[in-house]
Design an enzyme around this catalytic site. Structure first.
Site, mmCIF file in Angstrom:
data_model
loop_
_atom_site.group_PDB
_atom_site.id
_atom_site.type_symbol
_atom_site.label_atom_id
_atom_site.label_comp_id
_atom_site.label_asym_id
_atom_site.label_seq_id
_atom_site.Cartn_x
_atom_site.Cartn_y
_atom_site.Cartn_z
ATOM 1 N N HIS A 295 7.050 -12.021 5.459
ATOM 2 C CA HIS A 295 6.693 -11.575 4.112
ATOM 3 C C HIS A 295 7.948 -11.182 3.353
ATOM 4 O O HIS A 295 8.926 -10.727 3.933
ATOM 5 C CB HIS A 295 5.678 -10.431 4.127
ATOM 6 N N GLU B 97 7.820 -4.446 10.229
ATOM 7 C CA GLU B 97 6.706 -3.703 10.817
ATOM 8 C C GLU B 97 5.499 -4.587 11.111
ATOM 9 O O GLU B 97 4.795 -4.357 12.083
ATOM 10 C CB GLU B 97 6.297 -2.557 9.891
ATOM 11 N N VAL B 98 5.235 -5.570 10.262
ATOM 12 C CA VAL B 98 4.126 -6.509 10.484
ATOM 13 C C VAL B 98 4.751 -7.865 10.765
ATOM 14 O O VAL B 98 5.549 -8.368 9.977
ATOM 15 C CB VAL B 98 3.191 -6.579 9.255
ATOM 16 N N HIS C 237 9.331 -8.829 0.324
ATOM 17 C CA HIS C 237 9.094 -7.695 -0.562
ATOM 18 C C HIS C 237 9.742 -8.012 -1.910
ATOM 19 O O HIS C 237 10.902 -8.426 -1.960
ATOM 20 C CB HIS C 237 9.759 -6.421 -0.018
ATOM 21 N N ASN D 90 12.566 -8.376 5.827
ATOM 22 C CA ASN D 90 12.915 -7.699 7.075
ATOM 23 C C ASN D 90 12.574 -8.634 8.227
ATOM 24 O O ASN D 90 11.510 -9.267 8.226
ATOM 25 C CB ASN D 90 12.130 -6.398 7.221
ATOM 26 N N ILE E 264 0.821 -1.219 0.000
ATOM 27 C CA ILE E 264 0.000 0.000 0.000
ATOM 28 C C ILE E 264 0.855 1.270 0.000
ATOM 29 O O ILE E 264 0.338 2.349 -0.279
ATOM 30 C CB ILE E 264 -1.017 0.024 1.161
#
Length: 118
Positions: free
Chosen positions: A105, A100-101, A107, A92, A33
């Site tokens: 995941h 952050e989450v 990227h 990350n 997003i």
């Protein structure tokens, strides 16, 4: 395994809308997003793993499939072919790693430069 409080688990379940890139029985991919580049999407295992720190050899097949799928999806989303084009794959891990989450995941970032970051 699903975490009912996890943002990405909610996106995978369809409880929060996303712009889907890909989905199969174990992998979900969607556009970031807040993209850093013309192409920027996230690839997640549907299995809730908080980070790379929790990955074991049991997850090798799933992560291997995710990495093997990344080039195909990068091209489909608009990255130029290797070697002139290309893309970046980034994971990350933890606060110091910029995560952050807390759902593992990957990227996938690419497209013509300059990018906003990197």
């Amino acid at each position: 395994m699903h975490d009912p409080n996890c943002l990405f688990c909610k996106i995978i379940a369809g409880q929060i809308p996303s712009k889907k890139v890909y989905e199969d029985e174990g992998i979900f991919a969607f556009h970031d997003i807040h993209p850093w580049a013309p192409v920027h999407f996230l690839m997640l295992p549907k299995l809730h793993l908080p980070s790379m720190a929790q990955v074991t050899m049991e997850h090798a097949g799933l992560l291997g499939r995710m990495l093997a799928l990344a080039p195909q999806l990068a091209l489909e989303q608009g990255c130029n072919p290797y070697p002139e084009g290309g893309f970046r794959v980034m994971v990350n891990t933890g606060r110091d790693g910029g995560q952050e989450v807390h759902h593992l995941h990957i990227h996938v970032i690419g497209g013509p430069r300059p990018w906003l970051k990197g």
